[in-house]
Design a protein around this motif. Structure first.
Motif, short mmCIF file in Angstrom:
data_model
loop_
_atom_site.label_atom_id
_atom_site.label_comp_id
_atom_site.label_asym_id
_atom_site.label_seq_id
_atom_site.Cartn_x
_atom_site.Cartn_y
_atom_site.Cartn_z
N GLY A 15 91.16 7.70 71.67
CA GLY A 15 89.84 8.07 71.21
C GLY A 15 89.82 9.38 70.46
O GLY A 15 89.16 9.53 69.42
N HIS A 16 90.57 10.35 70.97
CA HIS A 16 90.69 11.66 70.31
C HIS A 16 91.26 11.49 68.91
O HIS A 16 90.71 12.04 67.94
CB HIS A 16 91.59 12.56 71.15
CG HIS A 16 91.96 13.84 70.49
ND1 HIS A 16 91.15 14.95 70.50
CD2 HIS A 16 93.08 14.19 69.78
CE1 HIS A 16 91.74 15.94 69.83
NE2 HIS A 16 92.90 15.50 69.39
N ALA A 17 92.35 10.74 68.79
CA ALA A 17 92.97 10.53 67.48
C ALA A 17 92.03 9.77 66.55
O ALA A 17 91.96 10.06 65.35
CB ALA A 17 94.29 9.77 67.64
N ALA A 18 91.27 8.82 67.10
CA ALA A 18 90.34 8.05 66.27
C ALA A 18 89.23 8.94 65.73
O ALA A 18 88.83 8.81 64.56
CB ALA A 18 89.75 6.89 67.08
N ILE A 19 88.70 9.84 66.56
CA ILE A 19 87.68 10.77 66.08
C ILE A 19 88.23 11.62 64.95
O ILE A 19 87.60 11.77 63.88
CB ILE A 19 87.19 11.68 67.23
CG1 ILE A 19 86.39 10.87 68.26
CG2 ILE A 19 86.34 12.82 66.69
CD1 ILE A 19 86.06 11.64 69.52
N GLU A 20 89.40 12.19 65.14
CA GLU A 20 89.97 13.08 64.13
C GLU A 20 90.29 12.35 62.83
O GLU A 20 90.00 12.84 61.73
CB GLU A 20 91.22 13.76 64.69
CG GLU A 20 90.92 14.75 65.80
CD GLU A 20 92.12 15.62 66.13
OE1 GLU A 20 91.94 16.82 66.32
OE2 GLU A 20 93.25 15.08 66.20
N LEU A 21 90.90 11.16 62.95
CA LEU A 21 91.26 10.42 61.74
C LEU A 21 90.03 9.91 61.01
O LEU A 21 89.96 9.95 59.77
CB LEU A 21 92.18 9.25 62.10
CG LEU A 21 93.62 9.61 62.45
CD1 LEU A 21 94.36 8.38 62.97
CD2 LEU A 21 94.36 10.20 61.24
N ALA A 22 89.03 9.42 61.76
CA ALA A 22 87.81 8.92 61.13
C ALA A 22 87.09 10.04 60.40
O ALA A 22 86.62 9.86 59.26
CB ALA A 22 86.90 8.28 62.18
N ARG A 23 86.98 11.19 61.03
CA ARG A 23 86.30 12.31 60.39
C ARG A 23 87.08 12.79 59.16
O ARG A 23 86.48 13.08 58.12
CB ARG A 23 86.11 13.45 61.39
CG ARG A 23 85.46 14.65 60.76
CD ARG A 23 84.67 15.47 61.71
NE ARG A 23 83.99 16.54 60.98
CZ ARG A 23 83.01 17.27 61.47
NH1 ARG A 23 82.57 17.05 62.69
NH2 ARG A 23 82.46 18.21 60.76
N TRP A 24 88.40 12.86 59.28
CA TRP A 24 89.24 13.26 58.15
C TRP A 24 89.05 12.34 56.96
O TRP A 24 89.04 12.77 55.81
CB TRP A 24 90.70 13.28 58.60
CG TRP A 24 91.73 13.55 57.55
CD1 TRP A 24 91.90 14.70 56.82
CD2 TRP A 24 92.76 12.65 57.11
NE1 TRP A 24 92.96 14.57 55.98
CE2 TRP A 24 93.51 13.34 56.13
CE3 TRP A 24 93.12 11.35 57.47
CZ2 TRP A 24 94.60 12.74 55.49
CZ3 TRP A 24 94.21 10.77 56.85
CH2 TRP A 24 94.94 11.46 55.86
N ALA A 25 88.85 11.05 57.25
CA ALA A 25 88.69 10.06 56.19
C ALA A 25 87.26 9.95 55.69
O ALA A 25 86.99 9.15 54.78
CB ALA A 25 89.18 8.69 56.67
N GLY A 26 86.33 10.72 56.27
CA GLY A 26 84.98 10.77 55.73
C GLY A 26 83.91 10.04 56.49
O GLY A 26 82.76 10.01 56.05
#
Length: 340
Positions: free
Chosen positions: A168-179
């Motif tokens: 979940g942590h990685a998903a939050i960071e990657l999703a936010r990074w991708a916009g």
């Protein structure tokens, strides 16, 4: 070299220390001096025999899929990696008897990835299962994208179930990074603080408020992608908040193995359930995920530590059994084993 292994399935007590010769890399293989080993739920489930019907896949198994370290030797026909290079490891123990809970491991070159210069070994040891799983969950929606980079998820909305976990942590960071605009569900104020530190735009405590109403208030048109850790428990919530043509990407079975859904609303929404297991994800998709994750790491988009929303729990190699027990009991954050 020092190693931890088990010769029978069972609880953490089956993990025992041993001394083994340092392995030699064969053709197409790399030997890595392991500095940090990462523990995931898949590691203790494999040790218990949950995925093999209680059988041992090999007479002896060294656990743990993820890790980070330094290239110590390379075999014939290896290109792109050299002695002394910092690397991260993934799928180290998938269909192999030796994972990263040991001082040295030999792996096919495909399982050894250069670690960006500014990234710590701690971060490297968290990239395998969590980050690659999160990447896959974010790239299976109808119409894509199949890759992640800044701008690739512009205009998309993402719900991350259980934002305080490693995936979940990685998903939050990657999703936010991708916009993307990200909402996550948590069960406590402590986990809410971690999700906020990870970068979630919106946080919903499902124990203190009606999660479906809260999410629909934030996103009246629903969410485009749900990164789901507990599909059985969250089926009703997912149905209530999913946008038309949305995708529910399921990567775990927390909360139960049986999933019951209401068919007509999902049909009307043209909804998609996408189940995923990292080990059986198509190789091309995994190769793309590795590239994108490394770019995100180099950009500083993936982080570890409590200040980043992912507390670290450390154990020495000799206490690998305690590390497994911590993950099995639901430790909040990431469990790491100091090997080097």
């Amino acid at each position: 070299m020092k190693t931890i292994s088990y010769t029978r399935t069972g609880g953490p007590e089956v993990l025992q220390p041993a001394e083994r010769p340092v392995p030699e890399p064969g053709a197409g293989e790399v030997r890595v001096r392991v500095m940090v080993s990462g523990v995931n739920p898949t590691d203790w489930k494999s040790r218990q025999g949950a995925t093999t019907g209680g059988r041992m896949p090999f007479p002896e198994v060294v656990p743990n899929q993820d890790g980070a370290g330094i290239v110590d030797a390379v075999g014939e026909d290896v290109t792109g990696l050299e002695t002394g290079q910092r690397v991260w490891l993934w799928e180290a123990a998938w269909q192999r008897p030796t994972g990263t809970a040991q001082e040295y491991v030999t792996l096919p070159v495909r399982n050894v990835v250069p670690l960006p210069d500014d990234a710590s070994f701690d971060l490297g040891a968290t990239l395998g299962v969590p980050a690659l799983t999160a990447h896959r969950a974010l790239t299976v929606a109808e119409g894509g994208p199949s890759r992640l980079a800044p701008g690739m998820l512009d205009g998309r909305t993402v719900l991350v179930a259980g934002g305080a976990g490693a995936v979940g942590h990685a998903a939050i960071e990657l999703a936010r990074w991708a916009g993307a605009e990200v909402v996550t569900t948590v069960s406590s104020d402590e986990k809410a603080a971690l999700a906020r530190a990870a970068g979630a735009h919106h946080i919903v405590n499902y124990r203190t408020e009606n999660a479906a109403e809260a999410i629909r208030k934030i996103f009246p048109d629903g969410v485009d992608v749900i990164v789901e850790v507990a599909p059985a428990a969250n089926a009703g919530l997912d149905e209530a908040v999913l946008a038309p043509s949305g995708t529910i990407a399921v990567y775990a079975n927390n909360g139960g193995e049986e999933l019951t859904v209401t068919i007509r609303p999902l049909m009307t929404a043209n909804a998609r359930y996408q189940f995923l297991l990292l080990y059986t994800v198509p190789e091309a998709a995994k190769a793309q995920a590795i590239e994108d994750v490394n770019v995100a790491v180099a950009a500083g988009a993936l982080r570890v530590g409590e200040e980043a929303g992912l507390p670290l729990h450390r154990f020495p190699l000799a206490r690998t059994a305690d590390a497994h027990a911590a993950v099995e009991s639901g430790a909040v954050g990431k469990v790491l084993i100091d090997v080097g």
